[in-house]
Design an enzyme around this catalytic site. Structure first.
Site, PDB file in Angstrom:
ATOM      1  N   SER A   1     -32.255   1.303  13.049  1.00 46.73           N
ATOM      2  CA  SER A   1     -32.783   2.446  12.294  1.00 46.73           C
ATOM      3  C   SER A   1     -34.203   2.178  11.799  1.00 46.73           C
ATOM      4  CB  SER A   1     -31.884   2.745  11.092  1.00 46.73           C
ATOM      5  OG  SER A   1     -30.576   3.035  11.518  1.00 46.73           O
TER       6      SER A   1
HETATM    7  N1  SAM Z   1     -27.031  -0.306  10.985  1.00 47.01           N
HETATM    8  C1  SAM Z   1     -27.671  -0.527  12.256  1.00 47.01           C
HETATM    9  C2  SAM Z   1     -28.804  -1.476  12.210  1.00 47.01           C
HETATM   10  O1  SAM Z   1     -29.143  -1.979  11.118  1.00 47.01           O
HETATM   11  O2  SAM Z   1     -29.338  -1.756  13.275  1.00 47.01           O
HETATM   12  C3  SAM Z   1     -28.116   0.754  12.927  1.00 47.01           C
HETATM   13  C4  SAM Z   1     -27.030   1.357  13.615  1.00 47.01           C
HETATM   14  S1  SAM Z   1     -27.278   2.404  14.980  1.00 47.01           S
HETATM   15  C5  SAM Z   1     -28.349   3.626  14.355  1.00 47.01           C
HETATM   16  C6  SAM Z   1     -25.654   3.127  14.934  1.00 47.01           C
HETATM   17  C7  SAM Z   1     -24.541   2.209  15.418  1.00 47.01           C
HETATM   18  O3  SAM Z   1     -23.310   2.862  15.101  1.00 47.01           O
HETATM   19  C8  SAM Z   1     -24.541   1.983  16.915  1.00 47.01           C
HETATM   20  O4  SAM Z   1     -24.561   0.605  17.189  1.00 47.01           O
HETATM   21  C9  SAM Z   1     -23.228   2.633  17.382  1.00 47.01           C
HETATM   22  O5  SAM Z   1     -22.625   1.963  18.471  1.00 47.01           O
HETATM   23  C10 SAM Z   1     -22.389   2.553  16.124  1.00 47.01           C
HETATM   24  N2  SAM Z   1     -21.267   3.488  15.999  1.00 47.01           N
HETATM   25  C11 SAM Z   1     -21.186   4.788  16.390  1.00 47.01           C
HETATM   26  N3  SAM Z   1     -19.971   5.286  16.091  1.00 47.01           N
HETATM   27  C12 SAM Z   1     -19.256   4.279  15.481  1.00 47.01           C
HETATM   28  C13 SAM Z   1     -17.943   4.157  14.937  1.00 47.01           C
HETATM   29  N4  SAM Z   1     -17.076   5.174  14.944  1.00 47.01           N
HETATM   30  N5  SAM Z   1     -17.572   2.974  14.413  1.00 47.01           N
HETATM   31  C14 SAM Z   1     -18.426   1.920  14.392  1.00 47.01           C
HETATM   32  N6  SAM Z   1     -19.671   1.962  14.910  1.00 47.01           N
HETATM   33  C15 SAM Z   1     -20.096   3.136  15.430  1.00 47.01           C
END
Ligand code: SAM
Length: 212
Positions: free
Chosen positions: A59
């Site tokens: 992000s």
């Molecule tokens: N917090 C992260 C960072 O610091 O890099 C950014 C996360 S990225 C924007 C969103 C993440 O959420 C992705 O890696 C995606 O695979 C994960 N994601 C999407 N749906 C999810 C779910 N139901 N449970 C867990 N992870 C999920």
């Protein structure tokens, strides 16, 4: 490495309204370039989201700082993060002294971030699974932070939030979400603030979007 770039990023974050000194201190300490692929390291301290592979992103620093500030942390809290991704958000929370549980649904991303945390000595419980149903085993949580955008607030997450706790979650359609900042006032009562215009990758799962 990149100390000047980190200091410049802090100035950018201050300019955009981040005033929590503990959040800013953590941003000075956690080295974002260690959480992105080699080829984009020179861009690690630009205030933008960056690709981390598997169609996912780390992000934008402002978004991480905004969400962390919105959690209103004081003292050591138990935090559940949904969407471990690169691990940067979790690393910021650990740096601030929090006890962190973080769930990731993509196995490759989960494995890579676990490896990185082992290498850097970052202590957090990283869990592989669908974060929309939370992690009942360690509930209740003082704070919950969801770092992917969903169509609604998953009620399993609300039930795993401690009374007096806060949850920060982007909710909307696939293109644009409002950040909901929710406080659990009592067992059944919640108060809510909304800040518009965020864009996250989709929250996919039982109480999120269906995978395409
Ligand atoms: N917090 C992260 C960072 O610091 O890099 C950014 C996360 S990225 C924007 C969103 C993440 O959420 C992705 O890696 C995606 O695979 C994960 N994601 C999407 N749906 C999810 C779910 N139901 N449970 C867990 N992870 C999920």
């Amino acid at each position: 490495m990149y100390e000047t770039e980190r200091e410049d990023l802090i100035k950018v974050l201050r300019g955009k309204g981040i005033i929590d000194e503990n959040v800013l201190k953590a941003f000075l300490k956690v080295e974002r370039h260690l959480f992105v692929p080699e080829i984009i390291k020179p861009h690690a301290y630009s205030d933008v989201a960056l690709p981390i592979g598997h169609e996912q992103t780390i992000s934008q620093p402002y978004t991480v700082a905004f969400m962390t500030q919105a959690l209103e942390l004081n003292g050591r809290s138990k935090i559940l993060e949904i969407g471990t991704g690169s691990g940067f958000q979790a690393a910021v929370l650990v740096e601030m002294g929090m006890k962190v549980y973080s769930i990731e649904r993509n196995f490759e991303i989960h494995k890579n971030t676990q490896k990185l945390f082992d290498k850097l000595g970052i202590r957090a419980a990283l869990i592989y699974g669908d974060g929309t149903i939370g992690w009942e085993e360690a509930a209740p949580y003082d704070r919950i932070i969801v770092t992917a955008g969903g169509p609604e607030v998953p009620n399993r997450l609300l039930s795993q939030l401690a009374v007096g706790g806060k949850m920060v979650i982007p909710v909307g359609d696939r293109n644009c979400q409002a950040m909901q900042i929710i406080t659990k006032v009592s067992g059944k009562e919640y108060s809510k603030k909304e800040v518009p215009n965020f864009k996250f990758v989709p929250l996919i799962g039982k109480q999120g979007w269906k995978s395409e």
